[in-house]
Motif scaffolding. Structure first.
Motif, mmCIF file in Angstrom:
data_model
loop_
_atom_site.group_PDB
_atom_site.id
_atom_site.type_symbol
_atom_site.label_atom_id
_atom_site.label_comp_id
_atom_site.label_asym_id
_atom_site.label_seq_id
_atom_site.Cartn_x
_atom_site.Cartn_y
_atom_site.Cartn_z
ATOM 1 N N MET A 28 -4.629 5.346 0.330
ATOM 2 C CA MET A 28 -4.398 4.061 0.835
ATOM 3 C C MET A 28 -4.687 2.831 -0.069
ATOM 4 O O MET A 28 -4.432 1.709 1.034
ATOM 5 C CB MET A 28 -6.065 4.156 1.292
ATOM 6 C CG MET A 28 -6.449 4.971 3.203
ATOM 7 S SD MET A 28 -7.340 5.065 3.949
ATOM 8 C CE MET A 28 -7.585 2.976 3.931
ATOM 9 N N GLY A 29 -4.786 2.706 -1.682
ATOM 10 C CA GLY A 29 -4.720 1.812 -2.109
ATOM 11 C C GLY A 29 -3.442 1.543 -2.437
ATOM 12 O O GLY A 29 -2.659 0.821 -2.750
ATOM 13 N N ASP A 30 -1.784 1.923 -2.062
ATOM 14 C CA ASP A 30 -0.793 1.390 -1.319
ATOM 15 C C ASP A 30 -0.385 0.887 -1.352
ATOM 16 O O ASP A 30 -1.049 1.007 0.291
ATOM 17 C CB ASP A 30 0.220 3.085 -1.473
ATOM 18 C CG ASP A 30 1.360 2.684 -1.576
ATOM 19 O OD1 ASP A 30 1.946 1.376 -1.730
ATOM 20 O OD2 ASP A 30 2.743 3.286 -1.170
ATOM 21 N N PRO A 31 -0.368 -0.626 -1.117
ATOM 22 C CA PRO A 31 -0.220 -1.549 -0.049
ATOM 23 C C PRO A 31 0.947 -1.378 1.112
ATOM 24 O O PRO A 31 0.927 -1.483 2.059
ATOM 25 C CB PRO A 31 0.470 -2.541 -0.982
ATOM 26 C CG PRO A 31 0.385 -2.645 -1.660
ATOM 27 C CD PRO A 31 0.365 -0.780 -2.930
ATOM 28 N N SER A 32 1.656 -1.100 0.343
ATOM 29 C CA SER A 32 2.837 -0.016 1.850
ATOM 30 C C SER A 32 2.451 1.261 2.529
ATOM 31 O O SER A 32 2.663 1.092 3.807
ATOM 32 C CB SER A 32 4.245 0.777 1.476
ATOM 33 O OG SER A 32 3.801 1.409 0.785
ATOM 34 N N SER A 33 1.110 1.393 2.580
ATOM 35 C CA SER A 33 0.560 2.276 3.242
ATOM 36 C C SER A 33 0.148 2.269 4.312
ATOM 37 O O SER A 33 -0.700 0.839 4.655
ATOM 38 C CB SER A 33 -0.985 3.003 2.633
ATOM 39 O OG SER A 33 -1.473 4.406 2.866
ATOM 40 N N THR A 34 0.235 3.068 5.493
ATOM 41 C CA THR A 34 -0.410 2.783 6.438
ATOM 42 C C THR A 34 -1.781 3.802 7.266
ATOM 43 O O THR A 34 -1.443 4.579 8.532
ATOM 44 C CB THR A 34 1.171 3.320 7.663
ATOM 45 O OG1 THR A 34 1.352 4.099 7.947
ATOM 46 C CG2 THR A 34 1.309 1.846 7.951
ATOM 47 N N VAL A 35 -1.474 4.524 6.140
ATOM 48 C CA VAL A 35 -3.312 5.196 6.714
ATOM 49 C C VAL A 35 -3.492 5.047 7.326
ATOM 50 O O VAL A 35 -4.642 3.704 7.269
ATOM 51 C CB VAL A 35 -3.679 5.540 5.574
ATOM 52 C CG1 VAL A 35 -4.821 6.878 5.430
ATOM 53 C CG2 VAL A 35 -2.455 6.306 4.724
ATOM 54 N N ASP A 36 -4.544 5.221 8.411
ATOM 55 C CA ASP A 36 -6.244 5.549 9.034
ATOM 56 C C ASP A 36 -7.158 5.977 9.314
ATOM 57 O O ASP A 36 -6.934 7.445 9.431
ATOM 58 C CB ASP A 36 -5.527 5.449 11.600
ATOM 59 C CG ASP A 36 -6.663 5.605 12.341
ATOM 60 O OD1 ASP A 36 -7.707 4.613 11.691
ATOM 61 O OD2 ASP A 36 -6.559 5.824 12.821
#
Length: 73
Positions: A28-36
């Motif tokens: 989730m720390g990755d700006p491109s992440s789309t984790v819900d």
């Protein structure tokens, strides 16, 4: 069918499910992440419950085997 072996496999599957979810949460720390996050919380709670249920099956099978051996002896 061996209930202890089945429960062991179920515990392994639940553990892997939890680890996969934890890995996605860590991303989730990755700006491109789309984790819900809500979905991942549900995944982790479900994995915990699956693990607990399989552990209960294992305990019950062990108790039943012990009782059977007591009857036979």
């Amino acid at each position: 069918m061996d209930p202890i072996a089945t429960a062991q496999y179920g515990m392994l599957a639940a553990s892997r499910r939890f680890e996969a979810s934890a890995f996605r949460v860590a991303q989730m720390g990755d700006p491109s992440s789309t984790v819900d996050l809500g979905h991942e919380v549900v995944e982790q709670v479900t994995a915990k419950n699956e693990f607990s249920a399989n552990a209960a099956v294992m305990r019950t099978a062990d108790d039943m085997l012990g009782d059977l051996l007591d009857i036979i002896a």
